[in-house]
Design an enzyme around this catalytic site. Structure first.
Site, short mmCIF file in Angstrom:
data_model
loop_
_atom_site.label_atom_id
_atom_site.label_comp_id
_atom_site.label_asym_id
_atom_site.label_seq_id
_atom_site.Cartn_x
_atom_site.Cartn_y
_atom_site.Cartn_z
N ASN A 7 0.88 -1.17 0.00
CA ASN A 7 0.00 0.00 0.00
C ASN A 7 0.91 1.22 0.00
O ASN A 7 1.52 1.56 1.01
CB ASN A 7 -0.89 -0.03 1.25
CG ASN A 7 -1.86 1.13 1.28
OD1 ASN A 7 -1.81 2.03 0.44
ND2 ASN A 7 -2.74 1.13 2.26
N LYS A 14 3.50 0.76 3.00
CA LYS A 14 3.15 -0.26 4.00
C LYS A 14 3.16 -1.60 3.31
O LYS A 14 2.73 -1.70 2.16
CB LYS A 14 1.74 -0.01 4.55
CG LYS A 14 1.65 1.15 5.49
CD LYS A 14 0.27 1.15 6.15
CE LYS A 14 -0.15 2.57 6.45
NZ LYS A 14 -1.53 2.88 6.30
N ARG A 91 -2.63 -2.10 -3.39
CA ARG A 91 -3.85 -1.32 -3.21
C ARG A 91 -3.77 -0.13 -4.18
O ARG A 91 -2.78 0.60 -4.18
CB ARG A 91 -3.93 -0.80 -1.78
CG ARG A 91 -5.05 0.18 -1.61
CD ARG A 91 -5.14 0.70 -0.20
NE ARG A 91 -6.33 1.50 -0.06
CZ ARG A 91 -6.34 2.71 0.49
NH1 ARG A 91 -5.25 3.25 0.97
NH2 ARG A 91 -7.46 3.37 0.59
N HIS A 180 -13.03 2.70 0.11
CA HIS A 180 -13.00 1.63 1.14
C HIS A 180 -13.60 0.35 0.57
O HIS A 180 -14.06 -0.51 1.34
CB HIS A 180 -13.81 1.99 2.40
CG HIS A 180 -13.26 3.10 3.22
ND1 HIS A 180 -14.07 4.01 3.84
CD2 HIS A 180 -12.00 3.44 3.55
CE1 HIS A 180 -13.33 4.88 4.52
NE2 HIS A 180 -12.07 4.55 4.35
N LEU A 209 -16.15 2.45 10.10
CA LEU A 209 -16.00 3.66 10.91
C LEU A 209 -14.56 3.77 11.41
O LEU A 209 -14.23 3.30 12.50
CB LEU A 209 -16.98 3.64 12.09
CG LEU A 209 -18.46 3.35 11.74
CD1 LEU A 209 -19.32 3.35 12.99
CD2 LEU A 209 -18.99 4.36 10.73
N ARG A 241 -12.84 14.91 7.99
CA ARG A 241 -13.62 15.30 6.81
C ARG A 241 -15.07 15.60 7.20
O ARG A 241 -15.64 14.90 8.04
CB ARG A 241 -13.62 14.18 5.76
CG ARG A 241 -12.27 13.93 5.13
CD ARG A 241 -12.44 12.98 3.94
NE ARG A 241 -11.16 12.42 3.57
CZ ARG A 241 -10.87 11.10 3.62
NH1 ARG A 241 -11.78 10.23 4.00
NH2 ARG A 241 -9.69 10.70 3.27
N PHE A 285 -11.35 9.67 18.26
CA PHE A 285 -12.56 9.49 19.05
C PHE A 285 -12.31 9.42 20.55
O PHE A 285 -13.11 9.90 21.33
CB PHE A 285 -13.25 8.20 18.60
CG PHE A 285 -14.45 8.52 17.79
CD1 PHE A 285 -14.32 8.87 16.47
CD2 PHE A 285 -15.71 8.54 18.37
CE1 PHE A 285 -15.43 9.22 15.72
CE2 PHE A 285 -16.81 8.88 17.63
CZ PHE A 285 -16.67 9.22 16.31
N GLU A 335 -14.87 -1.32 15.29
CA GLU A 335 -14.41 -2.57 15.92
C GLU A 335 -14.22 -2.43 17.43
O GLU A 335 -14.33 -3.41 18.16
CB GLU A 335 -13.05 -2.99 15.31
CG GLU A 335 -13.17 -3.46 13.89
CD GLU A 335 -11.83 -3.62 13.19
OE1 GLU A 335 -10.81 -3.86 13.87
OE2 GLU A 335 -11.81 -3.51 11.95
N ASN A 336 -13.91 -1.18 17.86
CA ASN A 336 -13.48 -1.02 19.26
C ASN A 336 -14.45 -0.31 20.19
O ASN A 336 -14.32 -0.42 21.39
CB ASN A 336 -12.16 -0.23 19.29
CG ASN A 336 -11.03 -1.03 18.69
OD1 ASN A 336 -10.71 -2.12 19.16
ND2 ASN A 336 -10.45 -0.51 17.62
N GLU A 385 -7.92 -5.41 5.17
CA GLU A 385 -7.76 -5.05 3.76
C GLU A 385 -6.56 -5.76 3.13
O GLU A 385 -6.60 -6.13 1.97
CB GLU A 385 -7.63 -3.53 3.63
CG GLU A 385 -8.97 -2.86 3.90
CD GLU A 385 -8.91 -1.35 4.02
OE1 GLU A 385 -8.60 -0.89 5.13
OE2 GLU A 385 -9.17 -0.67 3.04
P1 ADP Z 1 -7.79 4.69 9.36
O1 ADP Z 1 -8.93 5.24 8.57
O2 ADP Z 1 -6.69 5.68 9.57
O3 ADP Z 1 -7.34 3.31 8.94
P2 ADP Z 1 -8.68 3.37 11.79
O4 ADP Z 1 -9.58 2.35 11.19
O5 ADP Z 1 -7.40 2.92 12.40
O6 ADP Z 1 -8.41 4.57 10.80
O7 ADP Z 1 -9.54 4.14 12.90
C1 ADP Z 1 -9.02 5.23 13.63
C2 ADP Z 1 -10.10 5.70 14.60
O8 ADP Z 1 -10.44 4.59 15.45
C3 ADP Z 1 -9.67 6.84 15.50
O9 ADP Z 1 -10.68 7.83 15.54
C4 ADP Z 1 -9.56 6.19 16.85
O10 ADP Z 1 -9.93 7.05 17.87
C5 ADP Z 1 -10.56 5.08 16.76
N1 ADP Z 1 -10.23 4.03 17.73
C6 ADP Z 1 -9.22 3.17 17.72
N2 ADP Z 1 -9.23 2.40 18.84
C7 ADP Z 1 -10.30 2.80 19.57
C8 ADP Z 1 -10.88 2.42 20.83
N3 ADP Z 1 -10.33 1.46 21.56
N4 ADP Z 1 -11.97 3.07 21.24
C9 ADP Z 1 -12.52 4.05 20.50
N5 ADP Z 1 -12.03 4.46 19.32
C10 ADP Z 1 -10.95 3.85 18.86
#
Ligand code: ADP
Length: 398
Positions: A7, A14, A91, A180, A209, A241, A285, A335-336, A385
Site C-alpha cells: 500500500n 506499508k 492497493r 474503502h 468507521l 472530513r 474518538f 471494531e473497538n 484489507e
Molecule cells: P484509518 O482510517 O486511519 O485506517 P482506523 O480504522 O485505524 O483509521 O480508525 C481510527 C479511529 O479509530 C480513530 O478515531 C480512533 O480514535 C478510533 N479508535 C481506535 N481504537 C479505539 C478504541 N479502543 N476506542 C474508541 N475508538 C478507537
C-alpha cells in the site's frame, strides 16, 4: 505460496507478506519519509524482534529493495529469497469506471491508473510509483491491482449519478464511485459467513468507521450504494472530513473569509469532521469522548452528530434495499467502540434491532452483538484489507 501486499503513499510504503496456505502474516512493516530526510523502515517479522533501519530512501525503488532485503535477511527475514514471493498485490485507490474487479497489471492497467490521476490525485500517482518500483526490483513477478473503487462499480445509475448537467458525467466521469471498497467487500462476505446468511438472498449494511468512514449497502454481495462519492469527502462525518454538506457553504465561507477554493477544500478534508465540530479537540474518538465525559458541549455535539449521521445512512440504505438482514461494524471505531455502536443502534429499534449489551462490550474480533430475537443481525467484524488484497491476488494468479 506467499503474497506480498503493498500500500504505497506519496512518501510511505506499508507492506505485509502473507502465507496463503494458512493466511498467516509472516512479516509486516512500513517505510516512512521516502524521498525526504529521516527515511525509516520498521519491519516486524512474526515471532521475531522488530527491526528498524534508518537509511536514506531517495525514492520508492530503494524502499522496495530495502523491504525485500529485510524480508530475506538471515536474521530479521522470513524467507530465503524473493523467489518465495509468488506475486505482489497493490492497493490502488481509483480505478475510475474501467475496473469492477481486481486485475493483473500490464501496460494497459498502468495507463488506466494514470488516466485516473485527476480523480485520485493524492493516491493514484503514489500507487503507480509503487507498482513501477516493484517492476524494476522484481522484473517479471506477477502484480495485481486491487481497486478501492471496484466494489462500488456495481451501483446502479440511480445511486451513482449526481443531479447536475449530464455532460459532466459524459465528459469527465463526474459520478459517485465510493471508496474503502476492499474493506466493504471483505466485511460483507465475512458477514454472510459469520451470520450464516444465504449468499443469494441477503441484504447487508457495512459501517466502516475509521478515521475515514463510509457505509455501504449490498444485495447478495453486490454493492448497491455507498456513502463516499467522486472523492472520499462525501457521506459520513469523519475524523477530519466534513462528509455531506450543502455546496453553497463553500461559496459562503469563501466570500466571508476571502479564502480560495483550495483553502476551503483543505479545511473540509483536514480540519472538519469530529476535529472541526469538537472545536479542535481532536480527530481521535478517544480524545473527544474523554472531553465529552468531562462535560464539554462541543465534544458532545460532535459525537451526537456523528452517531446521528450513521443512523440516517442506515435508514436510507434500509429503504434503498427495502429491508436489511445484517449490519456490520468495522474499522477503528466500529471494531473497538461499543458505546458508539450502542448509540447508533438506539436509532434502529424500529427495525427490530435488539442489542446484547454484554456482547457489545467486546472488541477487535468477530462478535454477534444482537440478541437471538433481534430481527436484524448486528455484528462487529474486523476488517482486513491486506488479507483481502492477498486473496484477490491469489485468485488472479490461480
Ligand atoms: P484509518 O482510517 O486511519 O485506517 P482506523 O480504522 O485505524 O483509521 O480508525 C481510527 C479511529 O479509530 C480513530 O478515531 C480512533 O480514535 C478510533 N479508535 C481506535 N481504537 C479505539 C478504541 N479502543 N476506542 C474508541 N475508538 C478507537
Amino acid at each position: 505460496m506467499n503474497i506480498l501486499v503493498i500500500n504505497c503513499g506519496s512518501s510511505s510504503l506499508k507492506y505485509q507478506l502473507i502465507d496463503m496456505e494458512n493466511e498467516a502474516v509472516l512479516a509486516k512493516g512500513l517505510c516512512e519519509r521516502i524521498g525526504i530526510d529521516g527515511s525509516r523502515l520498521e519491519h516486524k517479522p512474526a515471532g521475531k524482534d522488530k527491526f528498524v533501519l534508518e537509511e536514506p530512501m531517495p525514492d520508492h525503488k530503494v524502499a522496495v529493495q530495502l523491504v525485500l532485503d529485510a524480508l530475506s535477511d538471515p536474521e530479521h527475514g522470513v524467507i530465503a529469497s524473493t523467489d518465495e514471493i509468488s506475486a505482489v498485490g497493490h492497493r490502488v485507490v481509483h480505478g475510475g469506471q474501467a475496473y469492477s474487479d481486481s486485475v493483473l497489471i500490464d501496460e494497459k492497467v498502468k495507463d488506466v491508473i494514470r488516466e485516473n490521476f485527476d480523480l485520485g490525485p493524492l493516491h493514484n500517482p503514489a500507487n503507480l510509483i509503487g507498482i513501477e518500483a516493484c517492476e524494476q526490483v522484481m522484473p517479471g513477478k506477477p502484480q495485481a491491482a486491487v481497486f478501492d473503487t471496484a466494489f462500488g462499480q456495481s451501483m446502479p445509475e440511480k445511486a451513482y449519478m449526481y443531479a447536475i448537467p449530464y455532460e459532466y458525467y459524459a465528459k469527465y466521469g463526474v459520478r459517485r464511485y465510493g471508496f474503502h471498497g476492499t474493506s466493504h467487500s471483505f466485511v460483507s462476505r465475512e458477514a454472510i459467513r459469520f451470520a450464516n446468511l444465504d449468499p443469494n438472498n441477503c441484504k447487508i449494511i457495512v459501517c466502516h468507521l475509521g478515521n475515514g468512514a463510509s457505509v455501504s449497502a449490498s444485495i447478495n454481495g453486490k454493492c448497491v450504494d455507498t456513502s463516499m462519492g467522486l472523492t472520499p469527502l462525501e457521506g459520513l462525518i469523519m475524523g477530519t472530513r466534513s462528509g455531506d454538506l450543502d455546496p453553497a457553504v463553500i461559496q459562503y465561507i469563501c466570500n466571508k473569509e476571502g479564502k480560495t477554493l483550495d483553502e476551503i477544500f483543505n479545511i473540509l478534508n483536514k480540519k472538519s469532521g469530529i476535529l472541526g465540530l469538537s472545536g479542535g479537540i481532536s480527530s481521535d474518538f478517544r480524545d473527544v469522548q474523554k472531553a465529552q465525559n468531562e462535560g464539554n458541549h462541543e465534544a458532545q455535539v460532535a459525537i451526537d452528530a456523528y452517531v446521528y449521521r450513521v443512523a440516517k445512512y442506515i435508514g436510507a440504505y434500509t429503504a434503498a434495499m427495502n429491508g436489511v438482514d445484517a449490519i456490520a461494524f468495522t474499522a477503528g471505531v466500529g471494531e473497538n467502540d461499543g458505546v458508539i455502536r450502542g448509540e447508533i443502534c438506539k436509532y434502529l429499534t424500529y427495525l427490530g434491532v435488539v442489542i446484547d449489551a454484554e456482547a457489545n462490550k467486546g472488541r477487535g474480533e468477530n462478535i454477534m452483538i444482537s440478541t437471538p430475537e433481534s430481527k436484524v443481525k448486528v455484528m462487529v467484524l474486523p476488517t482486513n484489507e491486506e488479507l483481502a488484497i492477498a486473496r484477490e491476488t491469489l485468485a488472479l494468479i490461480g
